[in-house]
Scaffold this active site. Sequence first.
Site, PDB file in Angstrom:
ATOM      1  N   LYS B  39      59.926  26.542  14.439  1.00 25.34           N
ATOM      2  CA  LYS B  39      60.718  27.385  15.458  1.00 25.34           C
ATOM      3  C   LYS B  39      61.658  26.376  16.561  1.00 25.34           C
ATOM      4  O   LYS B  39      62.375  26.483  16.635  1.00 25.34           O
ATOM      5  CB  LYS B  39      59.665  28.243  16.030  1.00 25.34           C
ATOM      6  CG  LYS B  39      58.852  29.390  15.329  1.00 25.34           C
ATOM      7  CD  LYS B  39      57.905  30.275  15.973  1.00 25.34           C
ATOM      8  CE  LYS B  39      56.828  29.391  16.791  1.00 25.34           C
ATOM      9  NZ  LYS B  39      55.778  28.875  15.893  1.00 25.34           N
ATOM     10  N   SER B 107      54.494  34.583  18.907  1.00 23.80           N
ATOM     11  CA  SER B 107      54.877  35.957  19.067  1.00 23.80           C
ATOM     12  C   SER B 107      54.363  36.894  17.895  1.00 23.80           C
ATOM     13  O   SER B 107      55.154  37.233  17.304  1.00 23.80           O
ATOM     14  CB  SER B 107      56.257  36.264  19.675  1.00 23.80           C
ATOM     15  OG  SER B 107      57.389  35.720  18.650  1.00 23.80           O
TER      16      SER B 107
END
Lengths: 198, 198
Positions: B39, B107
């Site tokens: 990410k 998340s």
Amino acid sequence: MSNQNVKWHDHLVQREKRAKQKEQKPCLIWFTGLSGAGKSTVANALDILLLELNKHTYLLDGDNVRYGLNRDLGFSDADRIENIRRIGEMGKLFVDAGLIVLSAFISPFRSDRQMVRNLFLAGEFIEVHISTSLDVCEQRDPKGLYKKARSGQIKNFTGIDSVYEKPVDPEIVIDTGELSIQDAAQKIYDYLCDHAYI
Amino acid sequence: MSNQNVKWHDHLVQREKRAKQKEQKPCLIWFTGLSGAGKSTVANALDILLLELNKHTYLLDGDNVRYGLNRDLGFSDADRIENIRRIGEMGKLFVDAGLIVLSAFISPFRSDRQMVRNLFLAGEFIEVHISTSLDVCEQRDPKGLYKKARSGQIKNFTGIDSVYEKPVDPEIVIDTGELSIQDAAQKIYDYLCDHAYI
């Protein structure tokens, strides 16, 4: 260099590029003063002036912070401190992003403002004391809050039954009882020019 | 118009001007995926690419958020939710400031990501699922966290003893086990062009 050092180096390069791209020296302009002193009004006028001159800015105030990021916070002492801490930390990220950030909050306590100043490098934090007197603020009473505080409907209201600690050595002092909004914005604008922020 | 309406109108005008000045459509590009999926690496590569093309961006990740704004938060369920809420609210302010914001956080929960999406107008929130498989992430284990999770030194680790809920309908899916970092950044860049963000 370790991975962590490479990452930090990259970050600094990116940070410098973002500021250069925007042709400005990023900083946080911190407005402090009593309710009704004119913090938001002057900050808004300056924001509009800077944007017209193609500067890259953002204004943090009660309207966009209190009901969003800080909507979990009340008005206890601990929550007031946390409110200012988060605004300072957020201001730091916006400065990192290359923006000239304006923040308009009463921020009555010296220690809280010092905590925010300590997050920044020298010259990145500009304290603007909107020093308009309590008398003038109370006469204006734009939201009717002083009236409610005097009648006891609101407790711990700054200037009435809670202290406002004046900045000792702010970068700029402005009394909107004496200076018009436009002149006040111009005074800060001149400061930014004189000190090569813009 | 009431004072409040005038203020809101002014704010919208300023918001539009800030976006126009930067010649881009502000948005939040939300990277989600397992630890080690890539990410931050892809987000960084995209950030550098966009800045080179003179776009105005900012990257929110663990390095600048966890130890600043969110340093009061731990890893309980409530704190994880609050962590994502604050990042979403902050992202909203950065988008309001006219920036293309990239955020890189695991998340893991669908409801948290939906909560953030709900803060934004249609098209302002772009979910990028970095879908790299658990096997690949665990083999990479760049911070040695999977090893610690497997041995029980870390509890509630996403993918091991805590669930990762895959996005149902993300705007973009990228597996860095198959795509190089540069190709991954380019894929998102193409999406931004095709959808007229830049």
